[in-house]
Every structure is written in C-alpha cells, then in structure tokens.
Design a protein around this motif. Structure first.
Motif, mmCIF file in Angstrom:
data_model
loop_
_atom_site.group_PDB
_atom_site.id
_atom_site.type_symbol
_atom_site.label_atom_id
_atom_site.label_comp_id
_atom_site.label_asym_id
_atom_site.label_seq_id
_atom_site.Cartn_x
_atom_site.Cartn_y
_atom_site.Cartn_z
ATOM 1 N N LEU A 93 27.311 48.248 17.817
ATOM 2 C CA LEU A 93 27.824 47.150 17.190
ATOM 3 C C LEU A 93 29.248 46.844 17.100
ATOM 4 O O LEU A 93 30.074 46.044 17.497
ATOM 5 C CB LEU A 93 27.015 46.722 15.861
ATOM 6 N N ALA A 94 30.001 48.056 16.572
ATOM 7 C CA ALA A 94 31.314 48.107 16.459
ATOM 8 C C ALA A 94 32.172 47.889 17.882
ATOM 9 O O ALA A 94 33.103 47.175 18.239
ATOM 10 C CB ALA A 94 31.831 49.406 15.878
ATOM 11 N N ALA A 95 31.524 48.765 18.920
ATOM 12 C CA ALA A 95 31.965 48.609 20.334
ATOM 13 C C ALA A 95 31.868 47.376 20.976
ATOM 14 O O ALA A 95 32.612 46.825 21.601
ATOM 15 C CB ALA A 95 31.400 49.793 21.149
ATOM 16 N N LEU A 96 30.671 46.357 20.478
ATOM 17 C CA LEU A 96 30.532 45.305 21.124
ATOM 18 C C LEU A 96 31.743 44.487 20.830
ATOM 19 O O LEU A 96 32.230 43.203 21.530
ATOM 20 C CB LEU A 96 29.236 44.731 20.558
ATOM 21 N N HIS A 97 32.277 44.591 19.528
ATOM 22 C CA HIS A 97 33.446 43.838 19.173
ATOM 23 C C HIS A 97 34.679 44.193 19.370
ATOM 24 O O HIS A 97 35.663 43.719 18.927
ATOM 25 C CB HIS A 97 33.088 43.349 17.542
ATOM 26 N N ASP A 98 34.697 45.453 20.023
ATOM 27 C CA ASP A 98 36.025 45.976 20.337
ATOM 28 C C ASP A 98 36.271 46.248 21.748
ATOM 29 O O ASP A 98 36.104 47.011 22.171
ATOM 30 C CB ASP A 98 36.163 47.169 19.526
ATOM 31 N N PRO A 99 37.019 45.254 22.462
ATOM 32 C CA PRO A 99 37.160 45.511 23.755
ATOM 33 C C PRO A 99 37.920 46.915 24.251
ATOM 34 O O PRO A 99 37.829 47.398 25.335
ATOM 35 C CB PRO A 99 37.953 44.371 24.244
ATOM 36 N N ALA A 100 38.621 47.284 23.386
ATOM 37 C CA ALA A 100 39.576 48.535 23.601
ATOM 38 C C ALA A 100 38.534 49.992 23.369
ATOM 39 O O ALA A 100 39.057 50.993 23.808
ATOM 40 C CB ALA A 100 40.439 48.690 22.472
ATOM 41 N N SER A 101 37.463 49.789 22.872
ATOM 42 C CA SER A 101 36.423 50.880 22.649
ATOM 43 C C SER A 101 35.925 51.303 24.083
ATOM 44 O O SER A 101 35.603 50.265 25.165
ATOM 45 C CB SER A 101 35.168 50.500 21.794
ATOM 46 N N ASP A 102 35.802 52.785 24.226
ATOM 47 C CA ASP A 102 35.281 53.285 25.638
ATOM 48 C C ASP A 102 33.732 52.809 25.601
ATOM 49 O O ASP A 102 33.535 52.855 26.854
ATOM 50 C CB ASP A 102 35.484 54.532 25.418
ATOM 51 N N LEU A 103 33.058 52.405 24.687
ATOM 52 C CA LEU A 103 31.816 52.190 24.578
ATOM 53 C C LEU A 103 31.457 50.822 24.992
ATOM 54 O O LEU A 103 30.528 49.822 25.355
ATOM 55 C CB LEU A 103 31.051 52.191 23.408
ATOM 56 N N HIS A 104 32.578 49.691 24.861
ATOM 57 C CA HIS A 104 32.547 48.429 25.055
ATOM 58 C C HIS A 104 31.724 47.853 26.231
ATOM 59 O O HIS A 104 31.201 47.093 26.107
ATOM 60 C CB HIS A 104 34.073 47.643 24.774
ATOM 61 N N ALA A 105 32.243 48.225 27.447
ATOM 62 C CA ALA A 105 31.556 47.809 28.729
ATOM 63 C C ALA A 105 30.205 48.120 28.912
ATOM 64 O O ALA A 105 29.342 47.324 29.297
ATOM 65 C CB ALA A 105 32.408 48.334 30.094
ATOM 66 N N SER A 106 29.700 48.948 28.367
ATOM 67 C CA SER A 106 28.424 49.490 28.243
ATOM 68 C C SER A 106 27.494 48.873 27.475
ATOM 69 O O SER A 106 26.505 47.999 27.677
ATOM 70 C CB SER A 106 28.006 50.990 28.186
ATOM 71 N N CYS A 107 28.234 48.423 26.285
ATOM 72 C CA CYS A 107 27.482 47.619 25.203
ATOM 73 C C CYS A 107 27.331 46.172 25.768
ATOM 74 O O CYS A 107 26.496 45.303 25.544
ATOM 75 C CB CYS A 107 28.246 47.727 23.998
ATOM 76 N N LYS A 108 28.492 45.760 26.404
ATOM 77 C CA LYS A 108 28.337 44.241 27.022
ATOM 78 C C LYS A 108 27.352 44.166 28.034
ATOM 79 O O LYS A 108 26.636 43.390 28.060
ATOM 80 C CB LYS A 108 29.687 44.026 27.341
#
Length: 171
Positions: A93-108
């Motif tokens: 959930l944090a990665a979904l809201h943080d485009p700088a996170s390394d997990l963001h693209a996968s979560c999106k």
C-alpha cells in the motif's frame, strides 16, 4: 540473497533487519545494498514472479470466466499472496502511493489488473458500482493483514469482504 530474504521475511516480516538477511546470505551488508539499494528493491526482486503471475492470471481470468467469478478468484489469489509475509500489505500500500518506491511499478500493474477485473464485474452488475480499484486493493490488503494478526487463514475474512462487495438490489 533472495533465499535468505525469503526465510528472514517469512520468520520476521518485511521489516526484518537487512543485516540479518545479509548474515544469512553469507555476505556483508554492503554487498546486499549493492544488489538491493533499498528494502523495496529487495521486496521487488523477491515478489516479482508472484506479481507477474497475478497480473497474467488477471488477464487469463478475464478471458475465461464470467466477470464476478474472475474478480473473486483473482482477489483470493491476491489475498493469499498478501498474507505471505508480516508487513507485506503495508509495504504494498505504501508503494502504491510512492512513485519513487522500487515496488511502485509492480504495485501499479496489480492496480491496473484489479481495475480491469473490477470494471468488468461492475458492468455486469455483480459488484457494487461505487467501489474503486484503490479501495479494493486497500480492502484486500487490510483483510490479509487482519488474518495474519489473528493467525488465521484469510478465507473467513475474505468471504466477509467479498459478501460486502457484492452488488445489492434496491429494495
């Protein structure tokens, strides 16, 4: 290093010490950070296959099942995966809201898969129309977190969630 992370996170959750991951892997902390500069990068590497599988499964379910059943099946798989490690729902959930996170693209990508399945189920009148993809992901992750806290499989919580998501006929 991934095997060590899998074991450490399995025992201690996603907030486990990265020094412990490095120790179990038989490498120094610097080596771990050279390969995985952030905790999210390590989680991304650890979860990439599972995320790819969930994304592909969403497409397959959309092609082969009726919309409500496709969504329910996919949500169950997401819930099981989300309860794999203590702390994983919060990380996702944090990665979904943080485009700088390394997990963001996968979560999106997971969010996109959820949106497609949800939209089809809503258009078929099987899932309540006011639910957003973001709310669905939050609800599934919250349910996975609750199941983990109660040391229970997520089935009971998931059934309650899915019953609440069902479209209701006006009376």
């Amino acid at each position: 290093m991934l095997a060590a992370a899998r074991a450490t996170f399995g025992e201690q959750g996603t907030e486990a010490s990265l020094r412990e991951v490095a120790r179990r892997a038989g490498v120094g902390i610097g080596t771990l950070y050279r390969h995985f500069p952030t905790r999210e990068a390590l989680l991304e590497a650890l979860l990439a296959d599972a995320f790819d599988t969930l994304h592909a499964q969403a497409g397959e379910l959309a092609r082969t099942r009726e919309p409500g059943g496709a969504l329910v099946t996919w949500v169950r798989e997401l819930a099981v995966g989300s309860s794999r490690y203590e702390g994983l729902p919060a990380s996702v959930l944090a990665a979904l809201h943080d485009p700088a996170s390394d997990l963001h693209a996968s979560c999106k990508r997971l969010g996109s898969a959820a949106a497609d399945l949800l939209s089809a189920a809503q258009q078929a009148g099987e899932i309540r129309a006011d639910l957003t993809p973001g709310e669905l992901l939050v609800a599934v992750n919250a349910m996975a977190w609750a199941a983990k806290q109660a040391a229970q499989p997520p089935d009971r919580y998931l059934n309650l969630l899915l019953e609440g998501l069902a479209a209701r006929q006006a009376t």
